[in-house]
Design a protein around this motif. Structure first.
Motif, PDB file in Angstrom:
ATOM      1  N   ASP A  12       0.833  -1.212   0.000  1.00 23.97           N
ATOM      2  CA  ASP A  12       0.000   0.000   0.000  1.00 23.97           C
ATOM      3  C   ASP A  12       0.865   1.258   0.000  1.00 23.97           C
ATOM      4  OD1 ASP A  12      -2.277  -1.574   0.084  1.00 23.97           O
ATOM      5  OD2 ASP A  12      -2.653  -1.234   2.227  1.00 23.97           O
ATOM      6  N   GLY A  13       1.914   1.251   0.805  1.00 26.43           N
ATOM      7  CA  GLY A  13       2.805   2.400   0.873  1.00 26.43           C
ATOM      8  C   GLY A  13       3.543   2.635  -0.436  1.00 26.43           C
ATOM      9  N   ASP A  14       3.977   1.560  -1.065  1.00 29.34           N
ATOM     10  CA  ASP A  14       4.689   1.692  -2.341  1.00 29.34           C
ATOM     11  C   ASP A  14       3.768   2.231  -3.435  1.00 29.34           C
ATOM     12  OD1 ASP A  14       7.130   0.872  -1.338  1.00 29.34           O
ATOM     13  OD2 ASP A  14       6.925  -1.195  -2.030  1.00 29.34           O
ATOM     14  N   LEU A  15       2.569   1.670  -3.528  1.00 31.77           N
ATOM     15  CA  LEU A  15       1.624   2.138  -4.548  1.00 31.77           C
ATOM     16  C   LEU A  15       1.254   3.605  -4.327  1.00 31.77           C
ATOM     17  CD1 LEU A  15      -0.723  -0.955  -4.919  1.00 31.77           C
ATOM     18  CD2 LEU A  15       0.809  -0.015  -6.652  1.00 31.77           C
ATOM     19  N   ALA A  16       0.991   3.964  -3.088  1.00 29.98           N
ATOM     20  CA  ALA A  16       0.626   5.353  -2.785  1.00 29.98           C
ATOM     21  C   ALA A  16       1.776   6.301  -3.106  1.00 29.98           C
ATOM     22  CB  ALA A  16       0.232   5.475  -1.311  1.00 29.98           C
ATOM     23  N   ALA A  17       2.997   5.889  -2.792  1.00 31.70           N
ATOM     24  CA  ALA A  17       4.150   6.758  -3.043  1.00 31.70           C
ATOM     25  C   ALA A  17       4.392   6.942  -4.538  1.00 31.70           C
ATOM     26  CB  ALA A  17       5.393   6.190  -2.367  1.00 31.70           C
ATOM     27  N   VAL A  18       4.277   5.871  -5.309  1.00 29.01           N
ATOM     28  CA  VAL A  18       4.533   5.958  -6.751  1.00 29.01           C
ATOM     29  C   VAL A  18       3.420   6.730  -7.458  1.00 29.01           C
ATOM     30  CG1 VAL A  18       4.727   4.625  -8.891  1.00 29.01           C
ATOM     31  CG2 VAL A  18       6.012   3.917  -6.860  1.00 29.01           C
ATOM     32  N   ALA A  78      12.136   2.499  -8.859  1.00 28.46           N
ATOM     33  CA  ALA A  78      12.583   2.045  -7.539  1.00 28.46           C
ATOM     34  C   ALA A  78      11.514   1.186  -6.869  1.00 28.46           C
ATOM     35  CB  ALA A  78      12.936   3.233  -6.654  1.00 28.46           C
ATOM     36  N   GLY A  79      10.278   1.258  -7.366  1.00 29.27           N
ATOM     37  CA  GLY A  79       9.214   0.417  -6.847  1.00 29.27           C
ATOM     38  C   GLY A  79       8.524   0.945  -5.603  1.00 29.27           C
ATOM     39  N   GLY A  80       8.921   2.091  -5.117  1.00 26.83           N
ATOM     40  CA  GLY A  80       8.352   2.638  -3.891  1.00 26.83           C
ATOM     41  C   GLY A  80       9.366   2.549  -2.767  1.00 26.83           C
ATOM     42  N   PRO A  81       9.099   3.193  -1.646  1.00 28.60           N
ATOM     43  CA  PRO A  81      10.083   3.242  -0.564  1.00 28.60           C
ATOM     44  C   PRO A  81      10.423   1.881   0.039  1.00 28.60           C
ATOM     45  CG  PRO A  81       8.008   4.247   0.125  1.00 28.60           C
ATOM     46  CD  PRO A  81       7.905   3.993  -1.340  1.00 28.60           C
ATOM     47  N   PHE A  82       9.458   0.992   0.138  1.00 25.81           N
ATOM     48  CA  PHE A  82       9.726  -0.306   0.776  1.00 25.81           C
ATOM     49  C   PHE A  82      10.465  -1.256  -0.158  1.00 25.81           C
ATOM     50  CE2 PHE A  82       6.107   1.612   2.957  1.00 25.81           C
ATOM     51  CZ  PHE A  82       6.636   1.688   4.240  1.00 25.81           C
ATOM     52  N   ARG A  83      10.111  -1.255  -1.436  1.00 20.87           N
ATOM     53  CA  ARG A  83      10.874  -2.046  -2.424  1.00 20.87           C
ATOM     54  C   ARG A  83      12.307  -1.521  -2.497  1.00 20.87           C
ATOM     55  NH1 ARG A  83       8.795  -6.821  -4.196  1.00 20.87           N
ATOM     56  NH2 ARG A  83       6.592  -6.599  -4.658  1.00 20.87           N
ATOM     57  N   ALA A 135      15.847  -3.436  -1.760  1.00 18.40           N
ATOM     58  CA  ALA A 135      16.888  -3.503  -2.789  1.00 18.40           C
ATOM     59  C   ALA A 135      18.239  -2.995  -2.273  1.00 18.40           C
ATOM     60  CB  ALA A 135      16.455  -2.710  -4.025  1.00 18.40           C
ATOM     61  N   VAL A 136      18.237  -1.880  -1.570  1.00 23.47           N
ATOM     62  CA  VAL A 136      19.514  -1.301  -1.110  1.00 23.47           C
ATOM     63  C   VAL A 136      19.956  -1.861   0.235  1.00 23.47           C
ATOM     64  CG1 VAL A 136      19.138   0.845  -2.368  1.00 23.47           C
ATOM     65  CG2 VAL A 136      18.535   0.735   0.034  1.00 23.47           C
TER      66      VAL A 136
END
Length: 88
Positions: free
Chosen positions: A21-27, A36-41, A45-46
């Motif tokens: 939900d957070g990633d979709l909302a951010a993107v 980057a896929g959003g903050p959680f993805r 990754a990093v």
């Protein structure tokens, strides 16, 4: 750094129900980098530990506003990821 921390605070406090939900909302909502896929993805990754280390360096230089939230610190310490690895 602060935006990603705030996204984690929202997850920690139950404001968003899941990392997805957070990633979709951010993107789609605020224009977070789609590749980057959003903050959680991005954190997965990093590496959350590397991100927390970066935030702590920023905190040392610029103050407490860069303090990582407890959820990020916990994930960094445990190595836990926001998304389960894809099974093959």
């Amino acid at each position: 750094a602060r935006f990603v921390n705030e996204a984690a605070v929202c997850l920690q406090d139950g404001i968003i129900a899941s990392p997805r939900d957070g990633d979709l909302a951010a993107v789609f909502g605020i224009g977070f980098l789609p590749f980057a896929g959003g903050p959680f993805r991005m954190l997965d990754a990093v590496g959350t530990a590397a991100y927390v280390d970066k935030m702590l360096k920023l905190k040392d230089r610029y103050g407490d506003r860069f303090e990582p939230c407890p959820l990020l610190k916990d994930y960094a310490k445990s190595g836990k990821k926001f998304y389960a690895p894809a099974s093959s």
